[in-house]
Design a protein around this motif. Sequence first.
Motif, PDB file in Angstrom:
ATOM      1  N   LEU A   1       0.929  -1.202  -0.013  1.00  0.00           N
ATOM      2  CA  LEU A   1       0.072   0.003  -0.114  1.00  0.00           C
ATOM      3  C   LEU A   1       0.911   1.300   0.188  1.00  0.00           C
ATOM      4  CD1 LEU A   1      -2.891  -1.039   2.519  1.00  0.00           C
ATOM      5  CD2 LEU A   1      -3.072  -0.684   0.146  1.00  0.00           C
ATOM      6  N   THR A   2       2.265   1.191   0.497  1.00  0.00           N
ATOM      7  CA  THR A   2       2.907   2.298   0.612  1.00  0.00           C
ATOM      8  C   THR A   2       3.570   2.662  -0.736  1.00  0.00           C
ATOM      9  OG1 THR A   2       4.767   1.245   0.878  1.00  0.00           O
ATOM     10  CG2 THR A   2       3.828   1.693   2.906  1.00  0.00           C
ATOM     11  N   TYR A   3       3.561   1.596  -1.654  1.00  0.00           N
ATOM     12  CA  TYR A   3       4.116   1.883  -3.123  1.00  0.00           C
ATOM     13  C   TYR A   3       3.192   2.326  -4.253  1.00  0.00           C
ATOM     14  CZ  TYR A   3       8.437  -0.253  -1.422  1.00  0.00           C
ATOM     15  OH  TYR A   3       9.688  -0.624  -0.817  1.00  0.00           O
ATOM     16  N   GLY A   4       2.476   3.395  -3.784  1.00  0.00           N
ATOM     17  CA  GLY A   4       1.700   4.065  -5.042  1.00  0.00           C
ATOM     18  C   GLY A   4       0.467   3.106  -5.153  1.00  0.00           C
ATOM     19  N   SER A   5      -0.176   2.932  -4.229  1.00  0.00           N
ATOM     20  CA  SER A   5      -1.654   2.183  -4.231  1.00  0.00           C
ATOM     21  C   SER A   5      -2.823   3.041  -4.988  1.00  0.00           C
ATOM     22  CB  SER A   5      -2.076   1.572  -3.061  1.00  0.00           C
ATOM     23  OG  SER A   5      -3.370   1.119  -3.315  1.00  0.00           O
ATOM     24  N   PRO A   6      -3.480   2.824  -5.920  1.00  0.00           N
ATOM     25  CA  PRO A   6      -4.546   3.552  -6.288  1.00  0.00           C
ATOM     26  C   PRO A   6      -5.801   3.476  -5.634  1.00  0.00           C
ATOM     27  CG  PRO A   6      -4.370   1.603  -7.710  1.00  0.00           C
ATOM     28  CD  PRO A   6      -3.088   1.243  -6.833  1.00  0.00           C
ATOM     29  N   PRO A   7      -6.685   4.397  -5.466  1.00  0.00           N
ATOM     30  CA  PRO A   7      -7.812   4.109  -5.034  1.00  0.00           C
ATOM     31  C   PRO A   7      -8.701   2.790  -5.871  1.00  0.00           C
ATOM     32  CG  PRO A   7      -7.887   6.214  -5.989  1.00  0.00           C
ATOM     33  CD  PRO A   7      -6.627   5.570  -6.321  1.00  0.00           C
ATOM     34  N   HIS A   8      -9.003   1.962  -5.132  1.00  0.00           N
ATOM     35  CA  HIS A   8      -9.739   0.996  -5.752  1.00  0.00           C
ATOM     36  C   HIS A   8     -10.921   0.147  -4.750  1.00  0.00           C
ATOM     37  CE1 HIS A   8      -6.654  -1.081  -3.121  1.00  0.00           C
ATOM     38  NE2 HIS A   8      -7.200  -1.910  -3.190  1.00  0.00           N
ATOM     39  N   GLY A   9     -11.480  -0.553  -5.526  1.00  0.00           N
ATOM     40  CA  GLY A   9     -13.055  -1.220  -4.761  1.00  0.00           C
ATOM     41  C   GLY A   9     -13.206  -2.322  -5.559  1.00  0.00           C
ATOM     42  N   GLY A  10     -14.034  -3.276  -4.939  1.00  0.00           N
ATOM     43  CA  GLY A  10     -14.533  -4.325  -5.758  1.00  0.00           C
ATOM     44  C   GLY A  10     -15.699  -5.139  -5.057  1.00  0.00           C
ATOM     45  N   VAL A  11     -15.755  -6.318  -5.677  1.00  0.00           N
ATOM     46  CA  VAL A  11     -16.919  -7.103  -5.193  1.00  0.00           C
ATOM     47  C   VAL A  11     -16.767  -8.488  -5.310  1.00  0.00           C
ATOM     48  CG1 VAL A  11     -18.245  -6.953  -7.621  1.00  0.00           C
ATOM     49  CG2 VAL A  11     -19.700  -6.759  -5.380  1.00  0.00           C
ATOM     50  N   ALA A  12     -17.664  -9.270  -4.493  1.00  0.00           N
ATOM     51  CA  ALA A  12     -17.657 -10.853  -4.958  1.00  0.00           C
ATOM     52  C   ALA A  12     -19.152 -11.294  -4.920  1.00  0.00           C
ATOM     53  CB  ALA A  12     -16.801 -11.429  -4.030  1.00  0.00           C
ATOM     54  N   LEU A  13     -19.437 -12.224  -5.932  1.00  0.00           N
ATOM     55  CA  LEU A  13     -20.649 -12.662  -5.849  1.00  0.00           C
ATOM     56  C   LEU A  13     -20.683 -14.178  -6.016  1.00  0.00           C
ATOM     57  CD1 LEU A  13     -22.512 -10.470  -8.742  1.00  0.00           C
ATOM     58  CD2 LEU A  13     -22.645  -9.758  -6.351  1.00  0.00           C
ATOM     59  N   GLY A  14     -21.515 -14.852  -5.179  1.00  0.00           N
ATOM     60  CA  GLY A  14     -21.737 -16.113  -4.925  1.00  0.00           C
ATOM     61  C   GLY A  14     -22.145 -16.845  -6.213  1.00  0.00           C
ATOM     62  N   PHE A  15     -21.131 -17.664  -6.843  1.00  0.00           N
ATOM     63  CA  PHE A  15     -21.685 -17.804  -8.234  1.00  0.00           C
ATOM     64  C   PHE A  15     -22.554 -19.217  -8.182  1.00  0.00           C
ATOM     65  CE2 PHE A  15     -20.464 -20.715 -11.880  1.00  0.00           C
ATOM     66  CZ  PHE A  15     -21.047 -20.135 -12.941  1.00  0.00           C
TER      67      PHE A  15
END
Length: 592
Positions: free
Chosen positions: A519-533
């Motif tokens: 996280l200290t090496y230039g982490s971009p803002p990000h997000g995600g999700v997981a769906l129960g297949f």
Amino acid sequence: MKRSSYCGDVREDSIGKEITVCGWVHSRRDHGGVIFIDLRDREGLLQIVFLPENKEIFKTSENLRSEYVISVKGLVRNRPAGTVNSNMLTGNIELVVSDLEVLNTSPGLPFEISDYVETSEELRLKYRYLDLRRPNFQKNFIMRHKVSSEVRSFLNEEGFLEIETPFLTKSTPEGARDFLVPSRLRHGSFFALPQSPQIFKQILMISGFDKYYQLARCFRDEDLRADRQLEFTQIDIEMSFVEEEDVMDIVERMLSRVFKVALNIDIKTPFERMPYEDAMLRFGSDKPDTRFEMEIRDFSQELKSSEFSVFSSVISKGGIVRGLCIPKGAGFSRSEIDDITKFVGEFGAKGLAWMRITDTGAESNIVKYFKEEEVQAIISKLNAKSGDLAVFLADEEKIVAQGLGALRLKMGKDFGLIDKNKFNFLWIVDFPLMEWDKEEQRWQSLHHPFTSPKDSDSLTKENVRTTKARAYDVILNGIELGGGSIRIHRSDVQKKIFDILSISDESAKEKFGFLLDALTYGSPPHGGVALGFDRICALIAREDSIREVIAFPKTQKAVDPLSNAPSPVSEEQMKELGIKIVPKPVVNTTKV
Ligand code: ASP
């Protein structure tokens, strides 16, 4: 290839043509010298006919038994008038056999290959290869393939990259126990099977891969109460430079596409957004089934100075009073009311107060403690009609919400209020970031510790109770399909979260040091999700259990009767791993 067509695919346009099909003998009927066989393959059944004129073949056909595997060549013709079967897609035609090859035989079966045969789960899973031959299973797995292909096509078109993350890894905190794999080369050390690819997908964002997905196998060593499996598949997604709405939009469009392709259903987007607090208040659940109304109402304001001290004393101690109106419930007998009291008792409720609504007001042994305006307030807030039953719980919020939420669902089911043709998708948003774990006397993340708070900078130990998370769960008809969040992308915020969670610097470094470093090496803002297949496939197949859409599931007792796993291993293997079995410890049921 021995065949020119699948059995189930043959149609009228093949009439007069010679074709070859292969499959399993599903059923056999001997009609006065003519033998009919329904031959089955994954696409369906085809009636094949053996005529006595073809002596040699006819003789062999007399010996064919259920589940023999054969290849037949012959002419397709119309079925004679009166023998058409309109329940079968191939019901207008049949194949008159001119050539027969018996490819394999089968002994008598432990159960019939039919969707209508009841067999114990243990036996079904022991002979899963036979169980899976049932037409319904073949349909389910063709559908499952279609859904996964559609998910992949959609995400590929949106510019996502499919990237695999490791199975042999370090523990990810998703709230369950880890499956551990001993390392032979590093004696005394263990890999953990991933509970989700969470940390790796975040690291992929830091590596610049921007839009990632994977149909990821996850492993969670949980007690298999509800409909859970030790291993399951999730559609795992992560994106950089996004806000909540961007992730939610991708999920909505992906689900629309899948439901259109699989069920030809047009689902309305955007889905409703419902704050967590609203869901808990109105439906007593963070996965509300909104296909029917019967909403819960809060009476803590109206009844705080009620003469009915059971209510007012709970309210004065910081508890709440909420109620539910059961339409036409006034007809419940005392023993039926006792039953629902017992039912809410399972959620910790110490009692259930109730009033029968009548033309002139309300009736029950507690009504006398209520002022006329209090009764009227109850009736109007619950929108109760004469003949309904109003029920109330007074306790701490969690017990009231859970008890009434479960009762609402039970009444909805019992009274047939749920429209099975509705597909009500919605998002739950504005979750609390953390909840207090009474047992362990510490804060726990409601999702996982990488979830970003709404305002990272102002978060402190003091205001964590009221801090909301940038998290979202997607719900369909009361079932959680999945969830995700915008992540923490700054190592100082991540450290602050570990601190509030009482995870020491040392332990954070040991467990997630690699993420904190990354996280200290230039982490971009990000997000995600997981769906129960598996869950999505089960819903599409209208199956109650995900075991009906998983080829080789474990039983409720967490074993696989087919391969007999788990099983002991040889002394030799144990020695190599440096493992010794000691007597079974007393099971500790608290979360790890
Ligand atoms: N890793 C989470 C889970 O498996 C989902 C997510 O936050 O993307 O539930």
